[in-house]
Scaffold this active site. Structure first.
Site, PDB file in Angstrom:
ATOM      1  N   ASP A 353      31.083  34.423  47.465  1.00 23.74           N
ATOM      2  CA  ASP A 353      31.908  34.288  46.273  1.00 23.74           C
ATOM      3  C   ASP A 353      31.478  33.153  45.337  1.00 23.74           C
ATOM      4  O   ASP A 353      31.153  33.362  44.161  1.00 23.74           O
ATOM      5  CB  ASP A 353      33.376  34.123  46.665  1.00 23.74           C
ATOM      6  CG  ASP A 353      33.591  33.085  47.759  1.00 23.74           C
ATOM      7  OD1 ASP A 353      32.611  32.548  48.296  1.00 23.74           O
ATOM      8  OD2 ASP A 353      34.765  32.797  48.083  1.00 23.74           O
ATOM      9  N   GLU A 476      43.228  32.017  45.396  1.00 29.40           N
ATOM     10  CA  GLU A 476      42.380  32.790  44.496  1.00 29.40           C
ATOM     11  C   GLU A 476      43.161  33.694  43.541  1.00 29.40           C
ATOM     12  O   GLU A 476      42.825  33.791  42.350  1.00 29.40           O
ATOM     13  CB  GLU A 476      41.372  33.615  45.308  1.00 29.40           C
ATOM     14  CG  GLU A 476      40.216  32.821  45.872  1.00 29.40           C
ATOM     15  CD  GLU A 476      40.590  31.944  47.056  1.00 29.40           C
ATOM     16  OE1 GLU A 476      39.820  31.024  47.377  1.00 29.40           O
ATOM     17  OE2 GLU A 476      41.663  32.195  47.665  1.00 29.40           O
TER      18      GLU A 476
END
Length: 630
Positions: A353, A476
């Site tokens: 990520d 997130e």
């Protein structure tokens, strides 16, 4: 094997409610958007891609079953030619309901939610200071502190993160400023200066120490010393760059990870006293090795020592040069000595990520065109090989967009789950100006949250159920919600934030803080409150509702690191005090056909540069138009 049918049309939905995934998510017409989310991504066990079908086709059912998906006959009323509603269109019969619920967010409610987010932070922070400091984390159920697991060194779930250096206090420094508590920020800074030392016999993960500790020390130092940046002149009497010296000391202790590696890709762990452990493995993940450039680069430019940026950039280039020549994708685990990919999965979640995130943020900070070139190439490969669903996000036929995990060499699907870390990607899309796609992808993760009141660590989009059930208070989805609100100013995202905030308060609050959910369905808990809950989750929730925050009003441009630390976009970071090209520095090369064992000839860092003494010394991209949902 049982197969689920494809439900593709809102108008037919009333006649086949039991076939629709959005009911599994628990979403009713009151949600307001027409997000069908009917991911009927059926597959055989081997997950083959149909011959002659290229990634990027709009219909998953046609991609996996060109002659029709098994079970289609059971939903014969929904034909392949049934037109699908726009992904962002409204329920035709409930537009008034949407307008009533989501087209506004009263000021009084915003103030209430801001207070609730602040109270959430202080309930966790105050209990950490009371029951856990100077240990690394708070056990919120037992009201006790937690440090490294010295009795079980192999417990990397704990020991990778906890280094016996007051992690939670350091990680939350700039959050105190975001909440406007300058006096507590000053007290916390003094505690760090007086009590924290990195001369510890602790083996920690380089990535975690970098983003949580090094990044926070650098951020707090910049905010303390530069009155131009968002919180103004908050200088501390007698402050003599101690946080910067601590950051430099820690970074020097992380440098051995970059030595004796033939590729330039660092070892995953170091002992803060003794360097790389003798039994260290030669495998590391792409994100862990390739997400050091922001913090290391800022440190180099603050102290005038190129060593830190050089080693971090060398690692990024080494990883980039190992990408597939066919797809342009990278894998998720690599051998740092041979350059061979151990993990061939390419996705947007764990292990990958922040590699993508830091390519873009490094460019924003440092202005290095090479970083942006790598990011745009990576983003194009992601869109070409990971993105499934129709080409246009909010119009046309086919399944709604989703990013899946594929084999880096051929783009074939490797599994049918996504993980919660992928929820960061809509926020990165906002930074890249791709707001429309960010809106669509965010809706998918929020739909999962609506179903469980949390994001399970892994969610199986084929089985429509969690694969891994815990939720460790990750930020997130909140981060992407905040960034989408900043980009669109659509009050819908305030409602999303309120839903998340209330879910956390209801489902995770315990006696002395907020606890990890062990099981998102039955809401059983684990006795752990990770530092990123205070550093990121609470920070983004507070900022979402605090329209008057200095970060929003000052006119300063800034970014958040991957740990949520505030860093200004400063002209100083576009300048180098060292020569432009170092003797051993190599530019990123074109894709290589076969992995090479030796990416760089600079196997060791020169002693005189490694131990150099420190010298004293629009978070959002401008978006030309606001994207509304009407």
């Amino acid at each position: 094997m049982r197969w689920r049918c494809v439900v593709v049309a809102l108008l037919v939905l009333r006649a086949a409610l039991n076939c629709a995934l959005w009911l599994a998510f628990g979403l009713g017409p009151s949600w307001g958007f027409n997000f069908p989310l009917h991911f009927s991504f059926n597959r055989p066990a081997s997950l083959p891609e149909p011959a002659g079908v290229q990634p990027g086709n709009d219909a998953w059912s046609r991609r996996l079953y060109p002659q029709g998906a098994p079970g289609d006959a059971t939903c014969s009323r929904v034909s392949a030619n049934t037109p699908k509603e726009s992904y962002l269109s409204f329920f035709k019969e409930s537009r008034d309901e949407y307008d009533r619920k989501y087209s506004s967010f009263p000021h009084a409610l915003r103030v209430k939610m801001r207070r609730m987010a602040k109270d959430m932070f202080y309930f966790g922070y105050d209990n950490y200071m009371k029951h856990a400091f100077p240990e690394d984390e708070l056990n919120p159920i037992d009201c006790a502190g937690r440090g490294p697991d010295t009795l079980n060194p192999s417990n990397i779930n704990i020991n990778d993160v906890l280094g016996n250096y007051s992690l939670t206090l350091i990680d939350t420094l700039d959050t105190l400023l975001v909440l406007g508590n300058v006096s507590e920020f000053h007290r916390a800074v003094k505690l760090v200066i007086d009590t924290v030392s990195f001369d510890k016999d602790s083996t920690v993960q380089v990535f975690e120490a970098n983003i949580r500790i090094l990044g926070s020390l650098i951020s707090a130092h910049i905010l303390l010393t530069d009155p131009r940046h968002p919180f103004g002149d908050i200088g501390l009497d007698d402050y003599d760059d101690e946080l910067l010296h601590l950051a430099h000391d820690l970074a020097v202790r992380l440098l051995p990870a970059f030595e004796n590696t033939s590729t330039g890709i660092p070892y995953p762990r170091v002992n803060l006293k003794r360097g790389v452990p003798a039994d260290s493995i030669n495998e590391t993940c792409t994100a862990g090795a390739g997400s050091l450039l922001v913090e290391f680069g800022i440190l180099s430019r603050l102290i005038g020592d190129s060593t830190f940026e050089w080693v971090a950039r060398r690692a990024v280039r080494a990883l980039w040069n190992l990408r597939s020549n066919e797809t342009g994708l990278l894998g998720n685990v690599v051998n740092i000595q041979t350059g061979q990919w151990v993990g061939k999965q390419s996705g947007l979640g764990a292990g990958m990520d922040s590699f993508y995130e830091y390519l873009l943020k490094s460019y924003i900070l440092f202005g290095e065109k090479e970083d942006y070139k790598m990011f745009t190439a990576a983003y194009e490969s992601i869109q070409s090989h990971l993105r499934r669903g129709r080409e246009a996000c909010n119009e046309g036929e086919g399944d709604p967009p989703l990013y899946v995990n594929v084999n880096m060499f051929n783009g074939q699907i490797m599994n049918t789950w996504i993980d919660s870390l992928q929820a960061f990607f809509p926020g990165l899309q906002v930074l890249n100006g791709d707001v429309e796609n960010a809106i669509c992808l965010h809706a998918f993760y929020y739909a999962i949250w609506r179903r469980f009141g949390a994001l399970p660590e892994r969610y199986n989009w084929q089985l429509q159920a969690p694969d891994v059930l815990f939720y460790p208070l990750r930020p997130e989805l909140v981060e992407s919600t905040y960034l989408l609100y900043q980009a669109t100013k659509n009050p819908f995202y305030l409602h999303v934030g309120m839903d998340i905030l209330q879910s956390l308060e209801t489902n995770t609050k315990v006696k002395c803080g907020y606890a990890t959910l062990h099981h998102v369905v039955d809401k059983s808990k684990e006795d752990r409150m990770e530092s990123f809950f205070l550093s990121e989750t609470c920070k983004y929730l507070y900022l979402l509702f605090d329209e008057e925050n200095p970060l929003h009003r000052s006119g300063s441009r800034y970014i958040f690191t991957t740990e949520g630390h505030v860093v200004p976009i400063d002209p100083r970071f576009r300048e180098k005090s060292w020569e432009e090209h170092l003797p051993c520095e190599e530019p990123a090369r074109e894709p290589i056909k076969q992995p090479q064992a030796n990416i760089s000839n600079c196997e060791r860092i020169p002693e005189e540069r490694r131990y150099a003494l420190p010298l004293k010394s629009m978070y959002m991209r401008q978006i030309d138009h606001m994207v509304g949902l009407s």
